[in-house]
Design an enzyme around this catalytic site. Structure first.
Site: not given
Length: 561
Positions: A83, A86, A269, A393, A422, A443, A518
């Protein structure tokens, strides 16, 4: 004279792994030549088969682990190596946190050309081991974004550039050592004032602090880094005859195999909330029972493309979204009845129509099949209405840690004017509004602003104002109307801030800028622009929003020089 490449395709070589790429591949040398090897950790020696050779680097497949890293652990997920969800389950969690911190440091130094405190050879001050556990009492950013990189670099375990890598041509943004030791300090619980900065932006300060460099704190991790995701987006396909648990033609759903669009069917998962797993299992079973066809991206035929499930961590409410390749769902009433019976907590069943031949999950048309158009959840006592396409989030526990740190860095006393550039559905804006005089959020997505206004009203927060548009266009209009921000907060997607927005920030000259990032690469690029424009980067707090993946978020404080 051009030197010959010392390795060849299909050759078996011994590779000493010295670092990790930004996507979790091991990087090391064989015969002085740089090779990227999956499932290899810094400090390991592996026997590998060379798969592909470029002029200055190549790719190899691990055949045998000759010497294991002390940070290697057994990945608990049975399909971890198939997968692509991760990348770091085979690395001990504390080592993941150290690596993520070092990844941030490397980006600041090599892309931003910024000085990090205590960083002589890749290490930095701020914690004994680069790790801080989160103890916040509430339970990432899901940003669909192409990766935009700045300068690319490859570094080894001692922070020294590896020879033989072609700058700008390798697949790495930065390759960081897994466990570079910090030089001073000790880890502290989330939300506590660190020794270096009892008041953000006040200490260290001035020329001495600038000379000492940016403080990069230990990464704030989770006490329990599993089952943290509140949203599952599962691609749907048809099983092949050789799949273990599915007859040919039956409906399957899971995640894409790494580097491909081949679906790995799964029912569990380990980073998803258990309720999400259960809902996906039930929806797949109902689809099989009703004979629903899966979308085939090669032919463009078939109905069901994705199943998305949202779970409210605090409220327990569930939303199910069926993304379809057409307007009509056969036997839709049976679909709805089956989901309602199997998932008692469901509050919203929604259809999204996407007929385009694209990898983008959602189309433009969304309609409610049953129930409400939103579910509700809470972050730190603030209630949010979340629609099918809202950005919210995915790790609620760490989101509270992240946003509390952003508010702390804003240094609010109750009188300040703050712009959230943002703002999305108003999550950070409403956190700020509890301690600011007035908050302005902007935004570009109209639906997000509708959600932001609804969320402000839902919580009785009246000292906020939201506008639709590009930040770099709306903010100058606010300035013409007399809005003079004391603080500007930015939380951009992975591509970072638009250059025009950075210039707008410099023109508005707030006392502080709080940057929520991020992507360490675009963060470093943007900090360089702000530094050159008259700001000083004081401190950086990495936060592990996505345990067992390579992604890391960070909150950064800048003050006007």
């Amino acid at each position: 004279m051009k030197q010959p490449v010392p390795v060849s395709k299909n050759e078996e070589v011994v590779v000493d792994i010295e670092g990790l790429t930004h996507d979790g591949e091991g990087v090391g040398r064989a015969k002085g030549f740089t090779l990227f090897v999956r499932d290899a950790l810094p400090g390991e020696r592996v026997r590998a088969k060379v798969l592909k050779v470029k002029k200055t680097y190549g790719y190899a497949k691990r055949l045998e682990l000759l010497a294991a890293s002390p940070d290697r652990v057994d990945a608990p997920c049975p399909i971890f190596r198939q997968c692509g969800g991760c990348q770091l389950q085979h690395m001990a969690y504390d080592a993941q946190l150290r690596w993520k911190r070092q990844h941030v440091i490397d980006s600041l130094e090599r892309i931003g050309k910024l000085r990090v405190a205590g960083s002589g050879s890749g290490a930095a001050g701020g914690g004994a081991d680069g790790v801080t556990d989160s103890s916040a009492g509430a339970k990432g950013s899901e940003r669909s974004k192409g990766l935009e990189t700045g300068e690319k670099a490859i570094t080894g375990g001692n922070g020294v550039a590896l020879a033989g890598a072609e700058a700008g041509a390798t697949p790495t943004e930065a390759v960081s050592p897994a466990g570079a030791a910090s030089s001073a300090g000790a880890a502290s619980p989330a939300g506590a004032a660190s020794p270096e900065t009892s008041a953000p932006g006040m200490s260290p300060s001035g020329a001495a602090a600038a000379a000492a460099g940016i403080v990069v704190h230990p990464t704030i991790g989770m006490n329990e880094p599993w089952r943290y995701r509140n949203k599952a987006q599962v691609p749907i396909g048809m099983a092949m005859a050789d799949l273990k648990d599915g007859a040919a033609g039956s409906l399957i759903g899971g995640f894409y195999a790494q580097g491909s669009h081949r679906i790995i069917d799964m029912d569990e998962c380990l980073i998803q909330h258990e309720r999400n797993d259960e809902v996906v299992r039930q929806v797949k079973a109902i689809g099989r029972r009703l004979g629903v066809s899966a979308y085939d991206e090669n032919t463009g035929r078939g109905l069901l493309r994705h199943v998305m499930v949202r779970t409210g961590y605090v409220t327990g409410e569930v939303m199910v979204v069926l993304v379809t390749n057409g307007d009509r769902i056969p036997r839709v009433d049976e679909w709805v009845a089956g989901i309602r019976e199997a998932v008692p907590a469901v509050k919203s069943i929604v259809q999204n129509v996407n007929k385009r031949n694209t990898n983008v999950i959602f189309g433009d048309v969304t309609r409610v099949l049953w129930g409400s158009d939103v579910i509700y959840d809470e972050l730190d006592g603030i209630r949010f209405a979340i629609s099918a396409r809202s950005f919210y989030q995915v790790n609620p526990e760490q989101t509270v840690v992240l946003y509390r740190k952003a508010v702390e860095y804003a240094g609010l006393t109750g009188t300040e004017t703050v712009i959230d550039a943002y703002c999305g559905i108003g999550t950070i804006s409403l956190f700020l509004a509890r301690q600011a005089g007035r908050v302005y959020g902007v935004e570009v997505v109209p639906e997000a602003i509708e959600d932001a206004r609804r969320n402000a009203e839902l919580n009785g927060i009246r000292n906020v104002e939201f506008a639709v548009g590009l930040s770099e266009e709306v903010m100058p209009r606010w300035r013409e109307q007399g809005v003079e921000p004391d603080v500007i907060v930015v939380d951009p997607p992975r591509k970072g801030c638009d250059e025009a927005l950075l210039q707008t920030i410099l023109a508005m000259r707030p006392k502080r800028v709080v940057y929520v990032s991020c992507n360490p690469s675009t963060l470093a690029r943007d900090l360089r622009v702000l530094e050159d424009g008259g700001y000083r980067t004081v401190e950086v707090q990495p936060v592990d929003m996505f345990p067992h993946t390579v992604h890391v978020e960070a909150v950064i404080l800048l003050v006007r020089k």
